[in-house]
Design a protein around this motif. Structure first.
Motif, PDB file in Angstrom:
ATOM      1  N   ILE A 199       0.838  -1.199   0.000  1.00 11.02           N
ATOM      2  CA  ILE A 199       0.000   0.000   0.000  1.00 11.02           C
ATOM      3  C   ILE A 199       0.875   1.252   0.000  1.00 11.02           C
ATOM      4  O   ILE A 199       0.638   2.192  -0.763  1.00 11.02           O
ATOM      5  CB  ILE A 199      -0.947   0.009   1.226  1.00 11.02           C
ATOM      6  N   ALA A 200       1.896   1.249   0.861  1.00 11.25           N
ATOM      7  CA  ALA A 200       2.782   2.415   0.974  1.00 11.25           C
ATOM      8  C   ALA A 200       3.504   2.706  -0.332  1.00 11.25           C
ATOM      9  O   ALA A 200       3.794   3.870  -0.645  1.00 11.25           O
ATOM     10  CB  ALA A 200       3.799   2.185   2.092  1.00 11.25           C
ATOM     11  N   ASN A 201       3.776   1.659  -1.111  1.00 13.96           N
ATOM     12  CA  ASN A 201       4.473   1.835  -2.384  1.00 13.96           C
ATOM     13  C   ASN A 201       3.519   1.915  -3.573  1.00 13.96           C
ATOM     14  O   ASN A 201       3.966   1.886  -4.725  1.00 13.96           O
ATOM     15  CB  ASN A 201       5.466   0.688  -2.592  1.00 13.96           C
ATOM     16  N   ASP A 202       2.218   2.021  -3.289  1.00  6.71           N
ATOM     17  CA  ASP A 202       1.191   2.166  -4.329  1.00  6.71           C
ATOM     18  C   ASP A 202       1.315   1.063  -5.384  1.00  6.71           C
ATOM     19  O   ASP A 202       1.390   1.322  -6.586  1.00  6.71           O
ATOM     20  CB  ASP A 202       1.298   3.541  -4.996  1.00  6.71           C
ATOM     21  N   LEU A 203       1.263  -0.181  -4.922  1.00  3.10           N
ATOM     22  CA  LEU A 203       1.409  -1.317  -5.829  1.00  3.10           C
ATOM     23  C   LEU A 203       0.114  -2.097  -6.049  1.00  3.10           C
ATOM     24  O   LEU A 203      -0.009  -2.800  -7.056  1.00  3.10           O
ATOM     25  CB  LEU A 203       2.468  -2.287  -5.290  1.00  3.10           C
ATOM     26  N   ILE A 204      -0.820  -1.993  -5.114  1.00  4.08           N
ATOM     27  CA  ILE A 204      -2.029  -2.815  -5.233  1.00  4.08           C
ATOM     28  C   ILE A 204      -3.283  -1.964  -5.404  1.00  4.08           C
ATOM     29  O   ILE A 204      -3.323  -0.792  -5.045  1.00  4.08           O
ATOM     30  CB  ILE A 204      -2.202  -3.767  -4.032  1.00  4.08           C
ATOM     31  N   THR A 205      -4.283  -2.596  -5.966  1.00  5.82           N
ATOM     32  CA  THR A 205      -5.537  -1.927  -6.315  1.00  5.82           C
ATOM     33  C   THR A 205      -6.550  -2.046  -5.182  1.00  5.82           C
ATOM     34  O   THR A 205      -6.837  -3.165  -4.734  1.00  5.82           O
ATOM     35  CB  THR A 205      -6.134  -2.555  -7.583  1.00  5.82           C
TER      36      THR A 205
ATOM     37  N   THR B 181     -11.098   0.445   3.698  1.00  6.56           N
ATOM     38  CA  THR B 181     -10.792   0.122   2.308  1.00  6.56           C
ATOM     39  C   THR B 181     -10.272  -1.303   2.228  1.00  6.56           C
ATOM     40  O   THR B 181      -9.344  -1.676   2.950  1.00  6.56           O
ATOM     41  CB  THR B 181      -9.730   1.071   1.730  1.00  6.56           C
ATOM     42  N   TYR B 182     -10.887  -2.092   1.360  1.00  7.43           N
ATOM     43  CA  TYR B 182     -10.431  -3.463   1.154  1.00  7.43           C
ATOM     44  C   TYR B 182      -9.261  -3.462   0.171  1.00  7.43           C
ATOM     45  O   TYR B 182      -9.371  -2.946  -0.939  1.00  7.43           O
ATOM     46  CB  TYR B 182     -11.559  -4.334   0.588  1.00  7.43           C
ATOM     47  N   TYR B 183      -8.155  -4.071   0.590  1.00  2.00           N
ATOM     48  CA  TYR B 183      -7.009  -4.221  -0.301  1.00  2.00           C
ATOM     49  C   TYR B 183      -6.729  -5.686  -0.624  1.00  2.00           C
ATOM     50  O   TYR B 183      -5.809  -5.991  -1.381  1.00  2.00           O
ATOM     51  CB  TYR B 183      -5.762  -3.599   0.325  1.00  2.00           C
ATOM     52  N   SER B 184      -7.506  -6.580  -0.061  1.00  5.23           N
ATOM     53  CA  SER B 184      -7.284  -8.004  -0.303  1.00  5.23           C
ATOM     54  C   SER B 184      -8.563  -8.779  -0.010  1.00  5.23           C
ATOM     55  O   SER B 184      -9.509  -8.251   0.575  1.00  5.23           O
ATOM     56  CB  SER B 184      -6.156  -8.534   0.583  1.00  5.23           C
TER      57      SER B 184
ATOM     58  N   ASN C 192      -2.439 -16.332   4.273  1.00  3.18           N
ATOM     59  CA  ASN C 192      -2.279 -15.421   3.154  1.00  3.18           C
ATOM     60  C   ASN C 192      -3.595 -14.922   2.582  1.00  3.18           C
ATOM     61  O   ASN C 192      -4.629 -15.572   2.695  1.00  3.18           O
ATOM     62  CB  ASN C 192      -1.510 -16.125   2.035  1.00  3.18           C
ATOM     63  N   ASP C 193      -3.499 -13.757   1.957  1.00  2.00           N
ATOM     64  CA  ASP C 193      -4.610 -13.167   1.223  1.00  2.00           C
ATOM     65  C   ASP C 193      -4.280 -13.213  -0.261  1.00  2.00           C
ATOM     66  O   ASP C 193      -3.205 -13.671  -0.664  1.00  2.00           O
ATOM     67  CB  ASP C 193      -4.808 -11.706   1.639  1.00  2.00           C
ATOM     68  N   ILE C 194      -5.198 -12.718  -1.080  1.00  2.00           N
ATOM     69  CA  ILE C 194      -4.910 -12.508  -2.493  1.00  2.00           C
ATOM     70  C   ILE C 194      -5.136 -11.035  -2.803  1.00  2.00           C
ATOM     71  O   ILE C 194      -6.088 -10.424  -2.329  1.00  2.00           O
ATOM     72  CB  ILE C 194      -5.769 -13.400  -3.414  1.00  2.00           C
ATOM     73  N   VAL C 195      -4.221 -10.480  -3.601  1.00  2.00           N
ATOM     74  CA  VAL C 195      -4.267  -9.059  -3.935  1.00  2.00           C
ATOM     75  C   VAL C 195      -4.206  -8.884  -5.445  1.00  2.00           C
ATOM     76  O   VAL C 195      -3.729  -9.756  -6.175  1.00  2.00           O
ATOM     77  CB  VAL C 195      -3.103  -8.274  -3.285  1.00  2.00           C
ATOM     78  N   MET C 196      -4.676  -7.721  -5.900  1.00  2.00           N
ATOM     79  CA  MET C 196      -4.616  -7.358  -7.311  1.00  2.00           C
ATOM     80  C   MET C 196      -3.623  -6.209  -7.464  1.00  2.00           C
ATOM     81  O   MET C 196      -3.779  -5.162  -6.825  1.00  2.00           O
ATOM     82  CB  MET C 196      -5.998  -6.909  -7.813  1.00  2.00           C
TER      83      MET C 196
END
Length: 442
Positions: free
Chosen positions: A123-129, A163-166, A324-328
């Motif tokens: 999140i801090a590196n703005d990598l996931i949706t 906010t959902y990130y995963s 683990n989760d799954i992320v986009m």
């Protein structure tokens, strides 16, 4: 004498023959065009005009990878316009390192399995949706009922500031594995409290058998007992490590004293406690619920065994949930995002999460999955799977803060120095906390 056809009649016949010869070609072209139109109609009805192929990075191996590949194949069969390509990236640390390298190279996959502790860094590196837009979509999203069907502790750990990130996927918890034969031979009931763990270990430690076992990295056991005693591992609100407290010293001292007295041991060179447990070298141990298939392999039918919920302390139950989760990731186009979302939803449907749980030992992430007849029948036939879901109400998750994984490694390092008597419990925890807070402030 030859009779010649009038030139005009010859031309007429030539045109007729030419037309007849070309008729098959025209019909073939028409048939091809009709087939193309039908194909176009088919893909349009499916909602896409092109096949979208995306990669899914994961860290599963052995039976877990086999189960993963089977799910991917099932998804691909059911979604003719989407192709998921699973890519094994090694272990969890390998997966994380390769993810960060791919982020710099702008070659991130569409979807990945990831430890929850890594998500703050992403999140801090703005990598996931962020997923709220997908979840709230009126056609392709999740209804309120579906969203609330996710196990509370898993749903909550997938959110940061609403906010959902995963989405939760391969989730596990700690359970108590026990050798039924050894306990029965010694007249010992399955322990329900930490005091009973100590008492049982005193009776069960004899010959080659040691009563209790801990994995080499037993920081989750420490977190569980710390939580039960009222302590705090990391304060998520302030990103501050607080485990070198009176409660922390008491929790770690309890475990170390059992090891020092020969009533407990760590996995050591066996790497995982399932191996000595399978040989009968330990009567009980605490480990991940995802280890159930590995224990089955290690035991090889040589004993009767099962699992139980974690012991409590002074009546309080607290169970750390991990996995683990799954992320986009956000380096993909709109069509790939839609495909990724479909796959993420698929992996967390009640039927799929139940199948995943039965094959791997990971927990079903939806309440309704536990009500499926196939799942209920499986659990009745395989009672070792009961303990994990039985602890949902007592579940908690480690603070999800940037640097959290680094703290875990620091704690494991300092625990080793404590077990080797290179530092006292008090000094080792103090050093671990100081190093952790320095890391959390970066």
């Amino acid at each position: 004498m030859k009779k010649w056809l009038p030139f005009s009649l010859f031309c007429l016949l030539f045109i007729v023959v030419l037309s007849a010869c070309g008729g098959g070609e025209n019909k073939g072209q028409e048939a091809t065009a009709n087939n193309e139109n039908k194909e176009s109609e088919r893909t349009s009805e499916e909602g896409e005009t092109d096949i979208v192929e995306i990669e899914f990075w994961h860290a599963m191996s052995g039976p877990h990878e086999e189960a993963m590949n089977a799910l991917v194949e099932k998804f691909n069969r059911e979604h003719k316009n989407i192709t998921i390509k699973p890519v094994n990236q090694g272990g969890y640390d390998d997966l994380r390192q390769k993810t960060m390298a791919a982020a710099k190279a702008k070659t991130l996959p569409a979807v990945a399995q990831t430890a929850t502790g890594a998500i703050p860094e992403y999140i801090a590196n703005d990598l996931i949706t962020p997923l709220n837009e997908f979840i709230e979509d009126s056609e392709k999203g999740l209804s309120e009922e579906e969203l609330n069907d996710y196990v509370d502790v898993f749903r909550e750990s997938s959110q940061w500031d609403d906010t959902y990130y995963s989405l939760p996927f391969s989730k596990s918890t700690r359970v108590l594995y026990y050798n039924k034969n050894i306990l029965e031979e010694n007249g010992v009931e399955v322990p329900k409290t930490w005091e009973e763990i100590l008492q049982a270990s005193e009776k069960l430690t004899k010959g080659k058998t040691i009563g209790m076992g801990f994995e080499n990295s037993f920081e989750l056991e420490f977190q569980g007992l710390l939580e039960q005693m009222g302590g705090v591992f990391i304060d998520e609100a302030t990103s501050e490590a607080k485990f070198a407290s009176e409660e922390g010293i008491k929790a770690l001292s309890f475990m170390k004293e059992m090891i020092d007295d020969g009533l407990a041991r760590t996995a050591g060179e066996d790497q995982y406690m399932s191996n000595p447990f399978g040989r009968g070298d330990v009567a009980m141990y605490i480990g991940s619920s995802a280890g159930i298939p590995h224990v089955g392999t290690a035991v090889e039918g040589n004993m009767e065994w099962s699992t139980a919920v974690l012991p409590t302390f002074e009546g309080k139950a607290a169970t750390p949930f991990a996995g683990n989760d799954i992320v986009m990731f956000n380096q993909i186009d709109e069509a790939e995002q839609k495909a990724a979302w479909e796959f993420m939803k698929f992996l967390t449907t009640p039927e799929v999460t139940a199948e995943w749980s039965m094959k791997t030992g990971y927990l079903p992430v939806r309440y309704s999955a536990q009500e499926l007849e196939e799942y209920k029948k499986y659990v009745e036939e395989n009672p070792a799977y009961k303990a994990g879901p039985a602890q949902f109400d007592a579940g908690f998750f480690t603070a999800r803060v940037k640097g959290g994984d680094a703290v875990r490694n620091i704690v494991i390092e300092e625990f080793e120095t404590i077990l080797l008597n290179e530092k006292s419990v008090e000094d080792g925890l103090a050093d671990a906390q100081e190093r952790s807070n320095a890391e959390l402030k970066k």
